[in-house]
Structures are given as structure tokens and as C-alpha cells.
Scaffold this motif. Structure first.
Motif, PDB file in Angstrom:
ATOM      1  N   ALA A 141      49.764  29.369  38.151  1.00 25.35           N
ATOM      2  CA  ALA A 141      49.025  29.993  38.856  1.00 25.35           C
ATOM      3  C   ALA A 141      49.836  30.164  40.634  1.00 25.35           C
ATOM      4  O   ALA A 141      50.083  31.139  41.276  1.00 25.35           O
ATOM      5  CB  ALA A 141      48.206  29.354  39.095  1.00 25.35           C
ATOM      6  N   SER A 142      51.328  29.492  40.216  1.00 28.24           N
ATOM      7  CA  SER A 142      52.822  29.813  41.554  1.00 28.24           C
ATOM      8  C   SER A 142      52.524  31.627  40.837  1.00 28.24           C
ATOM      9  O   SER A 142      53.712  30.748  40.173  1.00 28.24           O
ATOM     10  CB  SER A 142      53.516  28.677  41.609  1.00 28.24           C
ATOM     11  N   ALA A 143      52.983  31.768  42.207  1.00 25.05           N
ATOM     12  CA  ALA A 143      53.582  33.597  41.779  1.00 25.05           C
ATOM     13  C   ALA A 143      54.939  33.163  41.509  1.00 25.05           C
ATOM     14  O   ALA A 143      55.815  34.046  40.203  1.00 25.05           O
ATOM     15  CB  ALA A 143      53.868  33.747  43.004  1.00 25.05           C
ATOM     16  N   ARG A 144      56.012  32.021  42.463  1.00 22.81           N
ATOM     17  CA  ARG A 144      57.389  31.972  41.688  1.00 22.81           C
ATOM     18  C   ARG A 144      57.621  31.300  40.252  1.00 22.81           C
ATOM     19  O   ARG A 144      58.825  31.958  39.717  1.00 22.81           O
ATOM     20  CB  ARG A 144      57.251  30.648  42.667  1.00 22.81           C
ATOM     21  N   VAL A 145      56.085  31.078  39.909  1.00 20.52           N
ATOM     22  CA  VAL A 145      57.201  29.873  38.333  1.00 20.52           C
ATOM     23  C   VAL A 145      56.515  30.846  37.509  1.00 20.52           C
ATOM     24  O   VAL A 145      56.925  30.958  36.408  1.00 20.52           O
ATOM     25  CB  VAL A 145      55.437  28.558  38.388  1.00 20.52           C
ATOM     26  N   LEU A 146      55.443  31.864  37.715  1.00 21.05           N
ATOM     27  CA  LEU A 146      55.336  33.005  36.873  1.00 21.05           C
ATOM     28  C   LEU A 146      56.402  34.025  36.951  1.00 21.05           C
ATOM     29  O   LEU A 146      56.855  34.232  35.675  1.00 21.05           O
ATOM     30  CB  LEU A 146      53.712  33.574  37.170  1.00 21.05           C
ATOM     31  N   LYS A 147      57.013  34.703  37.493  1.00 21.77           N
ATOM     32  CA  LYS A 147      57.785  35.285  37.473  1.00 21.77           C
ATOM     33  C   LYS A 147      59.045  34.703  36.582  1.00 21.77           C
ATOM     34  O   LYS A 147      59.752  35.283  36.150  1.00 21.77           O
ATOM     35  CB  LYS A 147      58.593  35.658  39.015  1.00 21.77           C
TER      36      LYS A 147
ATOM     37  N   ASP B  99      49.869  35.687  40.602  1.00 21.29           N
ATOM     38  CA  ASP B  99      49.910  34.924  41.180  1.00 21.29           C
ATOM     39  C   ASP B  99      47.923  34.023  41.704  1.00 21.29           C
ATOM     40  O   ASP B  99      47.610  34.876  41.023  1.00 21.29           O
ATOM     41  CB  ASP B  99      50.241  35.391  42.681  1.00 21.29           C
ATOM     42  N   ARG B 100      48.587  33.045  42.450  1.00 24.27           N
ATOM     43  CA  ARG B 100      46.965  32.105  42.399  1.00 24.27           C
ATOM     44  C   ARG B 100      46.036  33.193  42.604  1.00 24.27           C
ATOM     45  O   ARG B 100      44.645  33.985  42.335  1.00 24.27           O
ATOM     46  CB  ARG B 100      47.455  31.457  43.069  1.00 24.27           C
ATOM     47  N   GLU B 101      46.352  33.735  43.979  1.00 23.39           N
ATOM     48  CA  GLU B 101      44.998  35.542  44.453  1.00 23.39           C
ATOM     49  C   GLU B 101      45.041  36.402  42.830  1.00 23.39           C
ATOM     50  O   GLU B 101      43.871  36.689  43.294  1.00 23.39           O
ATOM     51  CB  GLU B 101      45.732  36.131  46.476  1.00 23.39           C
ATOM     52  N   SER B 102      45.605  36.952  42.877  1.00 26.70           N
ATOM     53  CA  SER B 102      45.168  37.937  42.466  1.00 26.70           C
ATOM     54  C   SER B 102      45.197  37.200  40.653  1.00 26.70           C
ATOM     55  O   SER B 102      43.483  37.912  39.765  1.00 26.70           O
ATOM     56  CB  SER B 102      46.269  38.896  41.479  1.00 26.70           C
ATOM     57  N   LEU B 103      45.309  35.786  40.012  1.00 25.56           N
ATOM     58  CA  LEU B 103      44.829  35.395  38.986  1.00 25.56           C
ATOM     59  C   LEU B 103      42.859  34.749  39.338  1.00 25.56           C
ATOM     60  O   LEU B 103      42.306  35.115  37.936  1.00 25.56           O
ATOM     61  CB  LEU B 103      45.666  34.126  38.100  1.00 25.56           C
ATOM     62  N   THR B 104      42.605  34.930  40.558  1.00 20.55           N
ATOM     63  CA  THR B 104      40.693  34.225  41.322  1.00 20.55           C
ATOM     64  C   THR B 104      40.511  34.916  41.344  1.00 20.55           C
ATOM     65  O   THR B 104      39.028  35.458  40.054  1.00 20.55           O
ATOM     66  CB  THR B 104      41.734  33.619  42.328  1.00 20.55           C
ATOM     67  N   ALA B 105      40.881  36.371  41.732  1.00 19.77           N
ATOM     68  CA  ALA B 105      40.276  37.437  41.208  1.00 19.77           C
ATOM     69  C   ALA B 105      40.291  38.115  40.279  1.00 19.77           C
ATOM     70  O   ALA B 105      39.073  39.448  39.585  1.00 19.77           O
ATOM     71  CB  ALA B 105      41.344  38.947  42.196  1.00 19.77           C
ATOM     72  N   LEU B 106      40.570  38.482  38.743  1.00 22.04           N
ATOM     73  CA  LEU B 106      41.096  37.980  38.150  1.00 22.04           C
ATOM     74  C   LEU B 106      38.994  37.364  37.237  1.00 22.04           C
ATOM     75  O   LEU B 106      38.557  37.711  36.871  1.00 22.04           O
ATOM     76  CB  LEU B 106      42.371  38.546  36.589  1.00 22.04           C
ATOM     77  N   MET B 107      39.688  35.973  37.713  1.00 18.82           N
ATOM     78  CA  MET B 107      38.366  34.891  36.834  1.00 18.82           C
ATOM     79  C   MET B 107      36.628  36.080  37.585  1.00 18.82           C
ATOM     80  O   MET B 107      36.088  35.941  36.913  1.00 18.82           O
ATOM     81  CB  MET B 107      38.457  33.960  37.245  1.00 18.82           C
ATOM     82  N   LYS B 108      37.070  36.083  39.046  1.00 13.89           N
ATOM     83  CA  LYS B 108      35.706  36.929  39.240  1.00 13.89           C
ATOM     84  C   LYS B 108      35.121  38.061  38.936  1.00 13.89           C
ATOM     85  O   LYS B 108      34.291  38.737  38.305  1.00 13.89           O
ATOM     86  CB  LYS B 108      36.441  37.416  40.940  1.00 13.89           C
ATOM     87  N   LYS B 109      36.499  38.476  38.672  1.00 12.09           N
ATOM     88  CA  LYS B 109      36.422  40.166  37.640  1.00 12.09           C
ATOM     89  C   LYS B 109      35.717  40.201  36.316  1.00 12.09           C
ATOM     90  O   LYS B 109      34.379  40.658  36.136  1.00 12.09           O
ATOM     91  CB  LYS B 109      37.170  41.257  37.567  1.00 12.09           C
ATOM     92  N   ILE B 110      35.889  39.612  35.751  1.00 10.38           N
ATOM     93  CA  ILE B 110      35.542  38.927  34.175  1.00 10.38           C
ATOM     94  C   ILE B 110      34.010  38.057  34.298  1.00 10.38           C
ATOM     95  O   ILE B 110      33.514  38.525  33.392  1.00 10.38           O
ATOM     96  CB  ILE B 110      36.312  37.465  33.573  1.00 10.38           C
ATOM     97  N   ARG B 111      34.270  37.081  35.215  1.00  8.16           N
ATOM     98  CA  ARG B 111      32.246  36.891  35.084  1.00  8.16           C
ATOM     99  C   ARG B 111      31.142  37.772  36.254  1.00  8.16           C
ATOM    100  O   ARG B 111      30.697  37.754  35.733  1.00  8.16           O
ATOM    101  CB  ARG B 111      32.335  35.674  36.602  1.00  8.16           C
ATOM    102  N   GLU B 112      32.451  39.008  37.007  1.00 12.39           N
ATOM    103  CA  GLU B 112      30.908  39.567  37.322  1.00 12.39           C
ATOM    104  C   GLU B 112      30.774  40.854  36.108  1.00 12.39           C
ATOM    105  O   GLU B 112      29.508  41.339  36.103  1.00 12.39           O
ATOM    106  CB  GLU B 112      31.465  40.545  38.441  1.00 12.39           C
TER     107      GLU B 112
END
Length: 431
Positions: A264-270, A277-290
Motif C-alpha cells: 500500500a506504500s506509494a514508494r514501495v509500489l513504485k 498508493d494507500r489513498e487510491s487503493l482505498t478508493a478502489l476498494m470503496k468503488k468495488i463495494r459500491e
């Protein structure tokens, strides 16, 4: 008398499908198939080389069979699969008990390869793209479910992964060939089909010029007799709105997404050559659930990646804890020769990786137990599979294991009320 062949297939479901095609090829060539490789004339080890533990498991299996060969119980040992493709020279040099080493491109010619290995050491490594994408299979799964491999290889080039080197670039099967296979499996009794590939969400991009998994799944849902359709290994970048809407609308598609995020860390993912990053992945999970109410989400996390700080590790765990994940599978980073990550600075010690992995596994177990507890009191359809210590066991659409008592439940789908937790799964009462 026909030569008896037996196979030990290790690793993922994709490798299992490859092994099933190998065995069908051998059967059609006149070999006699043996369920137990230890009782065969020729023992085939269909290896996995994805991470260190899988590599070691493959080596251990070869050595165990080598003991049987020394005792005269088997005649020949041949090695196929990812480890053979990746470490052909090392296998020949360090495991002299092996009589044949065959790359994945040789799968179509496995019968001729084994016949040659009966006389002398043989190796064969044709181009990877010669590996068949589909073909007749000698199923190793019970009749009520089956895997279907919809593509081979990968183009994502994550820095830690050797799959593109081992399996080559992404190659999709045609929808027509997949549908034909799916219909045959359902006619054979399969109630659940599981679509697999290294990255299922990129299905069709090479054949049709667009992501086509949603169209494929809608097509398969029209098959009479199919109860459940499941898809594994969805890459987050290619999880389109069309795919999410298809999963929400089609009753036969189970509301379950296996979404390997890795961190979930932007630097590690890069550094992994992944996005987000954590924010975008959290948003993705929210979108999936919706878009898919009640969806079950599973992911994988890599701990101890080169340069990962304690803070970044903690960020990844915190993300997992706040996303309501049903399951988190943890991989300690495994250094794979030839991958970009293998030469990155900041390699963590084995002790550091083991420590972080253990902490992540403990957190994952806690999350899984919370998810199971939340299921208590609900009603679930369960596909029952087998008997264990007097209990019938099966799985719900979300993949959770369920125990129940009753008359013969084998290969049936029954409505179950979840009463509580039992071992690694749930205890239910048949309604």
C-alpha cells in the motif's frame, strides 16, 4: 506393456491445468496413467519456481523420488514446469538423478520427450510460445468444479516477478475455445468454473484490442447447468467499470474478487513497478463495494521488499486492517535471480523478512477470523465436496469453508445457516 507414468504437480492452479494437459497427451500417446507417481515407471515432477519455498518444495519432491529410483521402484524421473524452464542447467548439474528436463515449450511433445528419456538423459527447450494454450485434459479436480486457463504469460513486468521470463508475454485464448471447454466441463458435471491466468483482467487485450473479460464472463453465464463462475488474480489497474458491473449483474458470477495488491506504500509500489498508493487503493476498494454490494475481497501482500521501511510495512498492514478484507495471503519477499528487484539496494536480512512476514500473517489471521465471525447468523448456498471426520465440507460463494452434517451431501448445493466457527472455517445447519 505400456509405460506407466505418474505426475506430482506443484504450485498454482495454472500449473495444475498444464499438468492435466500433459497427462491427456501421454494417455493419447499410449502411456498408462498412474495416480501415484511413486508406483509409476516414469515420475513427472511438474514444478513451481515462483518463490523460494515453492522452489524448495520442487527440489524436495525430486529428491524423494530419487530415493525410490535408487531402490528400483521407479525407473525414470523427468522435470517439467517453471523450475525446469528457469533452472535447466542447475537441475542437470545438481540433480543427477533426473533423466529429463523439459521446458514449457516442450509440453506438446511430452510423449516423444519421455520416450527419449527412457534411453538417455534428454532435455528440450523449444520457444515458450509453442506451449499449447488449450487442449484435452485429464482432470485432477473433482467433477463438480474445474479451472479454465484463459491466458498464458504476463506483460506487467513487476520488478520482483520472474513469470515473464519463465512464461513469456501475455497470450489470450479465443472466446470460442474457452466457451467450448467450459461447456464440456459443465456437461461432465462441473457446477463451478474458475477462470485463471497470471492476470485475468487483461484477457483479450492482445486478441481483441480491448479488455474482454466482462464479455467472456457474460458469454459463459449463458451455459445451462453452470451454477457458479469465479475469476481469480485480477490486476487492480485493469479492473474496469464494465467488469465490476458485469459481476454485479450476472447471478452466476460469485461476488468474490481476488485482487493481488502486494503493498500500500506509494514508494514501495513504485519500486515494484506497480501503480497506486494507500489513498487510491482505498478508493478502489470503496468503488468495488459500491458497485458489487456484499462482495468478498481477498488480496496478497509482499513483506520485506528491498528498501521497505518499518513505517512502510506498518502502512501496508494498516491498509489491510481498514479495508474489511476477508483473506490476506502473505509472501515474504523472495529474491529471484534476473529480476530488477534482485539487484536493488536495501535488501533486508532473512530474519527481518521472517519477522515482518510473521507479524503480517498474525494480522491476516485476525482479519480472517473477524470476517468469519461476521458471517455467523447468515444463510449461504454451499457446494459440498467431501467428508472430513464425520462432517461434510464445502465452500460458500465467497470461498469460505463450511462444515455441516446431513445425509449424502456430496456434489450438491444446499442452503445452510451459519451457526458458528469451526477449525479454519464455519459450522452450519442444513435448511
Amino acid at each position: 506393456m505400456a509405460i506407466k507414468v505418474g505426475m506430482v504437480s506443484l504450485g498454482c492452479a495454472k500449473n495444475q491445468v498444464d499438468g492435466e494437459m500433459l497427462m491427456a497427451n501421454l494417455k493419447n500417446a499410449g502411456f498408462e496413467l498412474c495416480d501415484d507417481a511413486a508406483l509409476a515407471d516414469v515420475a513427472i515432477v511438474n514444478t513451481c519456481g515462483f518463490i523460494d519455498s515453492a522452489k524448495q518444495e520442487s527440489i524436495d519432491e525430486i529428491l524423494e523420488l530419487a530415493t525410490l529410483k535408487k531402490e528400483g521402484r521407479i525407473k525414470k524421473i523427468v522435470v517439467t514446469g517453471c523450475l525446469a524452464e528457469r533452472y535447466r542447467e542447475e537441475i542437470h548439474k545438481e540433480l543427477p538423478e533426473v533423466d529429463g528436463v523439459f521446458g514449457i515449450g516442450a509440453n506438446a511433445d511430452i510423449a516423444a520427450c519421455i520416450e527419449s528419456a527412457m534411453n538417455d538423459f534428454t532435455e528440450s527447450f523449444p520457444e515458450k510460445n509453442k506451449m499449447p494454450l488449450c487442449g484435452e485434459r485429464e482432470l485432477s479436480t473433482p467433477s463438480y468444479f474445474a479451472y479454465i486457463k484463459i491466458a498464458e504469460g504476463c506483460d506487467n513486468k513487476c520488478t520482483y516477478c520472474a513469470v515473464p521470463m519463465i512464461r513469456g508475454g501475455y497470450r489470450s485464448r479465443t472466446m470460442e475455445s474457452i466457451e467450448e471447454e467450459a461447456r464440456g466441463l459443465v456437461e461432465n458435471g462441473a457446477k463451478e468454473l474458475i477462470l485463471i491466468a497470471q492476470d485475468t483482467t487483461r484477457y483479450g487485450i492482445d486478441l481483441y484490442g480491448e479488455y474482454s473479460l466482462a464479455k467472456l464472463m457474460r458469454r459463459l453465464c449463458k451455459i445451462d447447468g453452470l451454477k457458479w463462475l469465479r475469476v481469480l488474480y485480477c490486476y487492480p489497474d485493469a479492473l474496469t467499470d464494465e467488469l465490476l458491473e458485469t459481476m454485479a449483474e450476472e447471478e452466476k458470477i460469485v461476488k468474490y474478487i481476488d485482487l493481488p495488491l502486494q503493498h500500500a506504500s506509494a514508494r514501495v509500489l513504485k519500486r515494484m513497478n506497480r501503480t497506486g498508493d494507500r489513498e487510491s487503493l482505498t478508493a478502489l476498494m470503496k468503488k468495488i463495494r459500491e458497485k458489487i454490494p456484499g462482495v468478498t475481497l481477498r488480496t496478497t501482500l509482499i513483506t520485506g521488499f528491498p528498501g521497505e521501511t518499518e513505517e512502510e510495512f506498518a502502512e501496508s498492514l494498516a491498509f489491510a486492517r481498514t479495508c474489511g478484507l476477508a483473506m490476506v495471503h502473505v509472501f515474504p519477499y523472495s529474491r529471484r535471480a534476473g529480476t530488477p528487484a534482485a539487484s536493488m539496494p536495501g535488501q533486508l536480512s532473512r530474519a527481518e523478512k521472517a519477522d515482518r512476514s510473521a507479524r503480517a500473517v498474525a494480522a491476516a489471521a485476525e482479519l480472517h477470523r473477524e470476517f468469519l465471525t461476521a458471517m455467523c447468523g447468515t444463510e449461504q448456498d454451499v457446494l459440498f465436496e467431501q467428508i472430513e471426520d464425520g462432517w461434510f465440507t464445502g465452500h460458500a460463494p465467497n470461498g469460505m469453508k463450511v462444515y455441516a452434517r446431513g445425509e449424502d451431501l456430496h456434489n450438491t448445493v444446499r442452503r445452510v445457516r451459519i451457526e458458528g466457527l469451526q477449525e479454519e472455517g464455519l459450522r452450519g445447519e442444513i435448511l
